[in-house]
Design an enzyme around this catalytic site. Structure first.
Site, PDB file in Angstrom:
ATOM      1  N   ASN A   9       0.835  -1.162   0.025  1.00 33.88           N
ATOM      2  CA  ASN A   9      -0.031   0.108   0.121  1.00 33.88           C
ATOM      3  C   ASN A   9       0.768   1.281   0.050  1.00 33.88           C
ATOM      4  O   ASN A   9       1.464   1.522   1.071  1.00 33.88           O
ATOM      5  CB  ASN A   9      -0.877  -0.010   1.218  1.00 33.88           C
ATOM      6  CG  ASN A   9      -1.507   1.246   1.535  1.00 33.88           C
ATOM      7  OD1 ASN A   9      -1.882   2.195   0.569  1.00 33.88           O
ATOM      8  ND2 ASN A   9      -2.158   1.397   2.539  1.00 33.88           N
ATOM      9  N   TRP A  10       0.749   1.880  -1.209  1.00 30.69           N
ATOM     10  CA  TRP A  10       2.068   3.129  -1.306  1.00 30.69           C
ATOM     11  C   TRP A  10       1.305   4.238  -0.579  1.00 30.69           C
ATOM     12  O   TRP A  10       2.041   5.412  -0.482  1.00 30.69           O
ATOM     13  CB  TRP A  10       2.260   3.367  -2.733  1.00 30.69           C
ATOM     14  CG  TRP A  10       2.851   2.204  -3.574  1.00 30.69           C
ATOM     15  CD1 TRP A  10       3.414   1.032  -2.698  1.00 30.69           C
ATOM     16  CD2 TRP A  10       3.429   2.013  -4.835  1.00 30.69           C
ATOM     17  NE1 TRP A  10       4.238   0.185  -3.674  1.00 30.69           N
ATOM     18  CE2 TRP A  10       4.069   0.785  -4.971  1.00 30.69           C
ATOM     19  CE3 TRP A  10       3.113   2.725  -6.068  1.00 30.69           C
ATOM     20  CZ2 TRP A  10       4.605   0.300  -6.269  1.00 30.69           C
ATOM     21  CZ3 TRP A  10       3.817   2.296  -7.239  1.00 30.69           C
ATOM     22  CH2 TRP A  10       4.349   1.335  -7.304  1.00 30.69           C
ATOM     23  N   LYS A  11       0.035   4.277  -0.283  1.00 30.19           N
ATOM     24  CA  LYS A  11      -0.547   5.448   0.362  1.00 30.19           C
ATOM     25  C   LYS A  11      -0.454   6.637  -0.536  1.00 30.19           C
ATOM     26  O   LYS A  11      -0.376   6.575  -1.724  1.00 30.19           O
ATOM     27  CB  LYS A  11      -0.159   5.612   1.743  1.00 30.19           C
ATOM     28  CG  LYS A  11       0.005   4.333   2.640  1.00 30.19           C
ATOM     29  CD  LYS A  11       0.205   4.539   4.055  1.00 30.19           C
ATOM     30  CE  LYS A  11       0.236   3.228   5.092  1.00 30.19           C
ATOM     31  NZ  LYS A  11       0.261   3.396   6.325  1.00 30.19           N
ATOM     32  N   HIS A  95      -9.516   0.749   5.567  1.00 26.97           N
ATOM     33  CA  HIS A  95      -8.026   1.143   6.123  1.00 26.97           C
ATOM     34  C   HIS A  95      -8.353   2.069   7.356  1.00 26.97           C
ATOM     35  O   HIS A  95      -9.120   2.919   7.135  1.00 26.97           O
ATOM     36  CB  HIS A  95      -7.131   1.732   5.042  1.00 26.97           C
ATOM     37  CG  HIS A  95      -5.709   1.676   5.441  1.00 26.97           C
ATOM     38  ND1 HIS A  95      -5.286   2.511   6.213  1.00 26.97           N
ATOM     39  CD2 HIS A  95      -4.672   0.865   5.233  1.00 26.97           C
ATOM     40  CE1 HIS A  95      -3.850   2.285   6.540  1.00 26.97           C
ATOM     41  NE2 HIS A  95      -3.614   1.255   5.822  1.00 26.97           N
ATOM     42  N   GLU A  97      -6.351   4.461   8.283  1.00 29.98           N
ATOM     43  CA  GLU A  97      -6.070   5.835   8.026  1.00 29.98           C
ATOM     44  C   GLU A  97      -7.557   6.421   7.586  1.00 29.98           C
ATOM     45  O   GLU A  97      -7.795   7.664   7.800  1.00 29.98           O
ATOM     46  CB  GLU A  97      -5.149   6.096   7.130  1.00 29.98           C
ATOM     47  CG  GLU A  97      -3.700   5.988   7.749  1.00 29.98           C
ATOM     48  CD  GLU A  97      -2.675   5.222   6.834  1.00 29.98           C
ATOM     49  OE1 GLU A  97      -2.528   5.318   5.722  1.00 29.98           O
ATOM     50  OE2 GLU A  97      -1.629   4.817   7.696  1.00 29.98           O
ATOM     51  N   GLU A 169      -5.261  -5.194  11.109  1.00 26.26           N
ATOM     52  CA  GLU A 169      -4.267  -4.059  11.076  1.00 26.26           C
ATOM     53  C   GLU A 169      -4.349  -3.480  12.364  1.00 26.26           C
ATOM     54  O   GLU A 169      -5.123  -2.417  12.308  1.00 26.26           O
ATOM     55  CB  GLU A 169      -4.288  -3.025   9.868  1.00 26.26           C
ATOM     56  CG  GLU A 169      -3.991  -3.806   8.532  1.00 26.26           C
ATOM     57  CD  GLU A 169      -3.570  -2.899   7.418  1.00 26.26           C
ATOM     58  OE1 GLU A 169      -2.435  -3.194   7.085  1.00 26.26           O
ATOM     59  OE2 GLU A 169      -4.312  -1.881   7.046  1.00 26.26           O
ATOM     60  N   GLY A 175       2.521   2.053  10.824  1.00 23.08           N
ATOM     61  CA  GLY A 175       3.361   3.153  10.327  1.00 23.08           C
ATOM     62  C   GLY A 175       4.276   3.473  11.662  1.00 23.08           C
ATOM     63  O   GLY A 175       5.177   4.552  11.740  1.00 23.08           O
ATOM     64  N   SER A 215       3.573  -2.780  10.276  1.00 21.98           N
ATOM     65  CA  SER A 215       5.007  -2.432  10.333  1.00 21.98           C
ATOM     66  C   SER A 215       5.725  -3.733   9.923  1.00 21.98           C
ATOM     67  O   SER A 215       6.536  -4.133  10.455  1.00 21.98           O
ATOM     68  CB  SER A 215       5.383  -1.992  11.629  1.00 21.98           C
ATOM     69  OG  SER A 215       5.140  -0.483  11.948  1.00 21.98           O
ATOM     70  N   GLY A 236       2.922  -1.330   4.292  1.00 29.58           N
ATOM     71  CA  GLY A 236       2.830   0.259   3.941  1.00 29.58           C
ATOM     72  C   GLY A 236       4.390   0.826   3.609  1.00 29.58           C
ATOM     73  O   GLY A 236       4.837   0.426   2.725  1.00 29.58           O
ATOM     74  N   GLY A 237       5.150   1.198   4.624  1.00 30.09           N
ATOM     75  CA  GLY A 237       6.263   1.710   4.333  1.00 30.09           C
ATOM     76  C   GLY A 237       7.513   0.927   3.822  1.00 30.09           C
ATOM     77  O   GLY A 237       8.033   1.281   3.068  1.00 30.09           O
TER      78      GLY A 237
HETATM   79  C1  PEP Z   1      -0.727  -0.097   5.946  1.00 31.58           C
HETATM   80  O1  PEP Z   1      -0.796   1.110   5.895  1.00 31.58           O
HETATM   81  O2  PEP Z   1      -1.489  -0.893   5.548  1.00 31.58           O
HETATM   82  C2  PEP Z   1       0.394  -0.524   6.857  1.00 31.58           C
HETATM   83  C3  PEP Z   1       0.456  -1.702   7.306  1.00 31.58           C
HETATM   84  O3  PEP Z   1       1.474   0.365   7.071  1.00 31.58           O
HETATM   85  P1  PEP Z   1       2.954  -0.226   7.668  1.00 31.58           P
HETATM   86  O4  PEP Z   1       3.334  -1.095   7.196  1.00 31.58           O
HETATM   87  O5  PEP Z   1       3.707   1.141   7.305  1.00 31.58           O
HETATM   88  O6  PEP Z   1       2.578  -0.051   8.963  1.00 31.58           O
END
Ligand code: PEP
Length: 263
Positions: A9-11, A95, A97, A169, A175, A215, A236-237
Site C-alpha cells: 500500500n503506497w498510500k 483502512h 487511516e 491491521e 506506520g 510495520s 505500507g512503509g
Molecule cells: C498499512 O498502511 O496498511 C500498513 C500496514 O502500514 P505500515 O506497514 O507502514 O505499518
C-alpha cells in the site's frame, strides 16, 4: 490451499515518475509467478502509469479507495466500475487511516465493501483496534463489529469466488515501527476466522485469506507468515523500497510450502 497475498500500500506517496520507477524495479526482481500472489496499491492518480509497467507481468494492481455509488454527482469520487476499467483487481476498504483520519464509519465501509464485490472486484477489508481499545481488552469486540458491519452485504458467493480478503491491521502497529507479536496476530486472525465461519460456514471461511498489516518488513515476515491463520501481508512503509518489498515476497515464497494452512 490459501495462497499468500503480499500487497504494498503506497498510500499518498510517490510522484508519477517515482511510482513508475518503483513498479519497474519490483517487476524486474519478482520471483517466478505462481507460488504467492503479489500486488501494488498506488495512489488512484498513478494507477494507469503503474498499469502500463506491470502489464503482462504477474504483479497485481489494487486501489486504495472507492465510492459506493455507481455514478453521478459525487465530485472527487471514483466508482468500482471506473477502477475495474482501469485494470484494478482489488480495492482496500476500511483502512485505519480512512477510518480514523478521514472519519469513515463502519457503515460506510460496509457500503463500499458491497459495491466492490458487486462489481466483481476483489475486496481487502481492513480491520483493527486502536492501542486504547487493546489496553481495555476490547480488541475482539471492535474487530468483530468491523467484520460484521463491513461484510453485512458481502454474500457467500463473493467469498467463495475468492473475492474477499481480510487484513488485520492493529492501528497501533501501522506506520509506528511496532509490530504485533506473531502470537498476538495469530490470536486475532483465529478470531476473525471464527467470525467468518459463523457467517459463511467452515469451508468458505477456511478459503478466505487473512493478511496481517502493521510495520511488517523483511525481518519479521517469516515469523508472521509461519502462523497458521496469517495468509499474507499488507505492507505500507516497507513496500516503498523495492529491495525490502522483494525481500518480503521471497520470505513468503519460502514460507508458502511449509505453511500450516496449506490443505
Ligand atoms: C498499512 O498502511 O496498511 C500498513 C500496514 O502500514 P505500515 O506497514 O507502514 O505499518
Amino acid at each position: 490451499m490459501r495462497k499468500f497475498l503480499i500487497a504494498g500500500n503506497w498510500k499518498m506517496n510517490l510522484n508519477r515518475a517515482e511510482s513508475v520507477d518503483l513498479a519497474t524495479r519490483i517487476v524486474a526482481k519478482m520471483p517466478a509467478p505462481g507460488a504467492v500472489e503479489v500486488g501494488v496499491i498506488p495512489t488512484l492518480l498513478h494507477l494507469e502509469a503503474v498499469r502500463q509497467v506491470i502489464r503482462g507481468h504477474s504483479l497485481q494492481l489494487g486501489a486504495q479507495n472507492v465510492y459506493f455509488e455507481k455514478k453521478g454527482a459525487f465530485t472527487g469520487e471514483v466508482s468500482p466500475a471506473m477502477l475495474k476499467d482501469m485494470g484494478v483487481q482489488y480495492v482496500l476498504a476500511g483502512h485505519s487511516e480512512r477510518r480514523h483520519i478521514l472519519g469513515e464509519s463502519d457503515e460506510l465501509v460496509g457500503k463500499k465493501a458491497h459495491a466492490v464485490v458487486a462489481e466483481g472486484l476483489g475486496l481487502i477489508l481492513c480491520v483493527g483496534e486502536t492501542l486504547d481499545q487493546r489496553k481495555k481488552s476490547e480488541t475482539m469486540e471492535i474487530v468483530g463489529r468491523q467484520i460484521e458491519t463491513g461484510l453485512a452485504q458481502v454474500d457467500a458467493a463473493a467469498a467463495q469466488a475468492g473475492h474477499l480478503v481480510i487484513a488485520y491491521e492493529p492501528v497501533w502497529a501501522i506506520g509506528t515501527g511496532l509490530t504485533a507479536t506473531a502470537a498476538q496476530a495469530q490470536e486475532a486472525h483465529a478470531f476473525i476466522r471464527t467470525k467468518l465461519t459463523e457467517k459463511y460456514g467452515r469451508d468458505t471461511a477456511e478459503s478466505i485469506r487473512i493478511q496481517y498489516g502493521g510495520s511488517a518488513k523483511k525481518a519479521n515476515a517469516a515469523e508472521l507468515l509461519a502462523q497458521k491463520d496469517i495468509d499474507g501481508l499488507l505492507i505500507g512503509g516497507a513496500s516503498l523500497m523495492a529491495d525490502e518489498f522483494i525481500g518480503i515476497v521471497l520470505a513468503a515464497v519460502a514460507a508458502q510450502s511449509g505453511h500450516g494452512n496449506v490443505a
